[in-house]
Every structure is written in structure tokens, then in C-alpha cells.
Design a protein around this motif. Structure first.
Motif, short mmCIF file in Angstrom:
data_model
loop_
_atom_site.label_atom_id
_atom_site.label_comp_id
_atom_site.label_asym_id
_atom_site.label_seq_id
_atom_site.Cartn_x
_atom_site.Cartn_y
_atom_site.Cartn_z
N GLU A 1 3.79 3.13 -6.91
CA GLU A 1 3.54 4.19 -6.12
C GLU A 1 2.71 4.26 -5.17
OE1 GLU A 1 4.63 7.37 -8.72
OE2 GLU A 1 6.66 7.10 -8.91
N GLU A 2 1.50 4.10 -5.54
CA GLU A 2 0.39 4.05 -4.80
C GLU A 2 -0.44 3.06 -4.92
OE1 GLU A 2 -1.94 7.62 -5.53
OE2 GLU A 2 -0.28 9.08 -5.51
N PHE A 3 -1.32 2.35 -3.91
CA PHE A 3 -1.79 1.26 -3.91
C PHE A 3 -3.40 1.38 -3.28
CE2 PHE A 3 -2.93 -2.95 -2.41
CZ PHE A 3 -3.02 -3.88 -3.34
N GLU A 4 -4.22 0.90 -3.71
CA GLU A 4 -5.68 0.66 -2.78
C GLU A 4 -6.13 -0.47 -3.15
OE1 GLU A 4 -9.70 3.32 -2.43
OE2 GLU A 4 -7.75 4.51 -2.42
N TYR B 1 -8.93 -3.19 -6.83
CA TYR B 1 -7.75 -2.44 -6.67
C TYR B 1 -7.77 -1.56 -7.62
CZ TYR B 1 -5.52 -5.63 -10.07
OH TYR B 1 -5.26 -6.16 -11.30
N SER B 2 -6.71 -0.64 -7.16
CA SER B 2 -6.36 0.46 -8.17
C SER B 2 -4.89 0.67 -7.66
CB SER B 2 -6.97 1.76 -7.92
OG SER B 2 -6.52 2.97 -8.85
N THR C 1 -5.95 -1.32 -12.79
CA THR C 1 -7.19 -1.40 -11.88
C THR C 1 -7.51 -2.92 -12.19
OG1 THR C 1 -8.72 -0.75 -13.58
CG2 THR C 1 -7.99 0.75 -11.84
N GLY C 2 -8.23 -3.50 -11.31
CA GLY C 2 -8.73 -4.78 -11.51
C GLY C 2 -9.81 -5.35 -10.34
N ASP C 3 -10.24 -6.31 -10.52
CA ASP C 3 -11.04 -7.15 -9.53
C ASP C 3 -11.43 -8.38 -9.79
OD1 ASP C 3 -13.31 -7.38 -11.37
OD2 ASP C 3 -13.65 -5.37 -11.75
N GLY C 4 -11.77 -9.06 -8.74
CA GLY C 4 -12.03 -10.34 -8.60
C GLY C 4 -12.69 -11.14 -7.31
N PHE C 5 -12.56 -12.15 -7.29
CA PHE C 5 -13.27 -12.88 -6.13
C PHE C 5 -12.15 -13.64 -5.28
CE2 PHE C 5 -16.82 -12.29 -8.98
CZ PHE C 5 -17.32 -11.83 -8.20
N ILE C 6 -12.01 -13.79 -4.03
CA ILE C 6 -11.21 -14.66 -3.11
C ILE C 6 -12.22 -15.69 -2.48
CG2 ILE C 6 -9.44 -14.31 -1.13
CD1 ILE C 6 -10.01 -11.35 -1.71
N THR C 7 -11.67 -16.74 -2.37
CA THR C 7 -12.39 -17.58 -1.27
C THR C 7 -11.67 -17.90 -0.03
OG1 THR C 7 -13.30 -18.82 -3.34
CG2 THR C 7 -13.33 -20.28 -1.20
N LEU C 8 -12.31 -17.64 1.15
CA LEU C 8 -11.76 -17.83 2.37
C LEU C 8 -12.11 -19.11 2.99
CD1 LEU C 8 -11.04 -15.10 4.86
CD2 LEU C 8 -11.94 -17.18 5.66
#
Length: 82
Positions: free
Chosen positions: A20-23, A62-63, A73-80
Motif C-alpha cells: 500500500e505504501e513504499f519508500e 526501503y520501507s 524494511t530492508g537494506d543492501g547494496f547495488i553495483t551500478l
């Protein structure tokens, strides 16, 4: 992901159901916010202020609120890569 226009992994995308909600917040290696998404149907195209972000590792967190008020909720890393 590799936002280089070849049609493969050009967007940072995610799967979702019953949200319903995202950030989502994306930060550079110095901890500066470089991108914010609050619409679950939006994705990051690898640009910061309409310019291609530099190659490297970015941190995200994110939440999300699901149906029934469940908070995820969660978190992490992205390689661009370009």
C-alpha cells in the motif's frame, strides 16, 4: 544493474505484491541521498538530477507497508555499471 541503453538491466527494478505504501532511498558511498522513490511503480534509471550516475556501489534502504498494516524494511547494496 547497467543503465547503458542496451535494454538489459537498464532499470533498478523490484518485485512486489500487496503493497500500500513504499519508500526507497539510494545513497552514494559518502552517505548522501542521491535518489528517492515513494511510488511503488517507479524504478531507478541510474540518473541523478538527469545525469548518469557514476559507476560504483550504492547503498539502499526501503520501507513498505503491506495490506493489513504489515511493515517490511530492508537494506543492501547495488553495483551500478555502465
Amino acid at each position: 544493474f547497467s543503465p547503458n541503453g542496451d535494454g538489459v538491466n537498464d532499470l533498478l527494478e523490484y518485485d512486489y505484491e500487496n503493497i500500500e505504501e513504499f519508500e526507497l532511498n539510494i545513497l552514494n558511498r559518502w552517505g548522501n541521498l542521491v535518489y528517492h522513490i515513494s511510488d511503488i511503480s517507479s524504478f531507478w534509471d541510474g540518473n541523478i538530477n538527469n545525469k548518469g550516475a557514476k559507476e560504483g556501489v550504492y547503498f539502499y534502504y526501503y520501507s513498505a507497508k503491506g495490506i493489513g498494516e504489515t511493515i517490511i524494511t530492508g537494506d543492501g547494496f547495488i553495483t551500478l555499471m555502465r
